[in-house]
Design a protein around this motif. Sequence first.
Motif, mmCIF file in Angstrom:
data_model
loop_
_atom_site.group_PDB
_atom_site.id
_atom_site.type_symbol
_atom_site.label_atom_id
_atom_site.label_comp_id
_atom_site.label_asym_id
_atom_site.label_seq_id
_atom_site.Cartn_x
_atom_site.Cartn_y
_atom_site.Cartn_z
ATOM 1 N N SER A 43 0.693 -1.160 0.018
ATOM 2 C CA SER A 43 -0.093 -0.031 0.063
ATOM 3 C C SER A 43 0.909 1.286 0.007
ATOM 4 O O SER A 43 1.637 1.573 0.929
ATOM 5 N N HIS A 165 -7.062 -3.903 1.802
ATOM 6 C CA HIS A 165 -8.020 -3.081 1.071
ATOM 7 C C HIS A 165 -7.303 -2.047 0.251
ATOM 8 O O HIS A 165 -6.737 -0.998 0.939
ATOM 9 N N SER A 167 -6.730 0.727 -2.933
ATOM 10 C CA SER A 167 -6.913 1.396 -4.263
ATOM 11 C C SER A 167 -6.224 1.512 -5.239
ATOM 12 O O SER A 167 -4.825 1.514 -4.935
ATOM 13 N N TYR A 169 -6.863 2.894 -8.576
ATOM 14 C CA TYR A 169 -6.625 4.288 -9.098
ATOM 15 C C TYR A 169 -8.261 4.574 -8.837
ATOM 16 O O TYR A 169 -9.204 4.134 -8.748
ATOM 17 N N GLU A 170 -8.329 6.091 -8.977
ATOM 18 C CA GLU A 170 -9.476 6.835 -8.764
ATOM 19 C C GLU A 170 -9.526 8.049 -9.497
ATOM 20 O O GLU A 170 -8.591 8.783 -9.884
ATOM 21 N N GLU A 180 -13.873 4.068 -9.647
ATOM 22 C CA GLU A 180 -12.919 3.651 -8.527
ATOM 23 C C GLU A 180 -12.591 2.280 -9.146
ATOM 24 O O GLU A 180 -13.303 1.396 -9.364
ATOM 25 N N CYS A 181 -11.456 1.870 -8.906
ATOM 26 C CA CYS A 181 -10.653 0.564 -9.085
ATOM 27 C C CYS A 181 -10.289 0.072 -7.776
ATOM 28 O O CYS A 181 -9.032 0.774 -7.650
ATOM 29 N N THR A 182 -10.505 -0.859 -7.105
ATOM 30 C CA THR A 182 -10.096 -1.439 -5.786
ATOM 31 C C THR A 182 -10.077 -2.887 -5.995
ATOM 32 O O THR A 182 -10.469 -3.644 -6.420
ATOM 33 N N THR A 198 -14.236 -2.506 -10.387
ATOM 34 C CA THR A 198 -14.172 -1.147 -11.137
ATOM 35 C C THR A 198 -15.447 -0.637 -11.192
ATOM 36 O O THR A 198 -16.298 -1.466 -11.728
#
Length: 339
Positions: A43, A165, A167, A169-170, A180-182, A198
């Motif tokens: 992260s 968890h 992220s 990209y946002e 939001e891609c998580t 996504t």
Amino acid sequence: RGRFLAMATPVTKVTHVGGARAGAGSPTVSEETIGGWSFRSVSAPIASSARIEEVEAALSLPHGVPVPEACFADNSLTIRHDASGTELRINAVDALRSWHSRQSRIAADAGGVVCATSFDWAYENEYDGLLVRGPGAEAVPMEDSPRGLPMELLRLREDIVWSCHLSLYEDDLHDMGVVECTVKARVMASCFFVLLETFVRIDGERTALRQARFCHEFGSTSVLRDVEVRSASAQEVVGSGRPTGAPLGMTAAAGVPPVALAAGVVSHATARPLPEETALPAAVASEAETTTALSTSPFAPKPEQKRARATGFRLAYDALRVRAAVEPKEHRVERAALA
């Protein structure tokens, strides 16, 4: 936690902040081993401008085509089966590579090219993670699975041994929506579960949701991947259920005046009734339709800023709402054998 340490399955957990001179901007690495699997998450902060340039070069993006505003280029999840060398890899750069591949294909099919004035500014991808094996990191073949995810196993109330968890990209799409891609992962005593998601929302226009779920029961000989793809217009989503934040039994019609529903809008992040004067004017809706029809780009045109300011509110729904309201346009369950 103590009962896990007494089990036959060994558990090893390591969490550290990278680098001898680690600071606030250093990545956090979390690692754990359980059931013959190694789990590792990284992260990191939002990528610097120098790192962004490296990503753009790695993706061979045309000049003027940007990556999302919040690009977590160094975030990653790696899950490795120690006996077979099979790895599940999920990271931000591969997610963006899928976005660029998709937009290039769409542009080519329309007889155009991706450029600074014609690109997929909603950053929609077709990324479902990657299972690889061997020294050359070759893709593990997937085959259709006769059964879905073991829901009865996933519903068990087990303690979570390890989780992450991240992220990838946002972007707020110029205040016209969100992408939001998580990725989320959790490891229990019996299995692990991963959700790669996504979510795209273009206010007043459309929404899309792509979800890839991975599950493995410790001791079994395969990994399952369940992929669901949903997309719908704003009108379809709003007309099919309750406004976000409303009580579970509340329908959309109970919280929003019919005139607003007909225009396909609800108040932003609230279920309170809207004043009549805030309903989207028919003339503005017609203008939006005309703008879309006249667009020469193969990608959806950006909604005009002045149109958003005129309405004073935007569509409010989230990924959970879309999943409940929209049937999947694509759904497949696959399995990969652990050699």
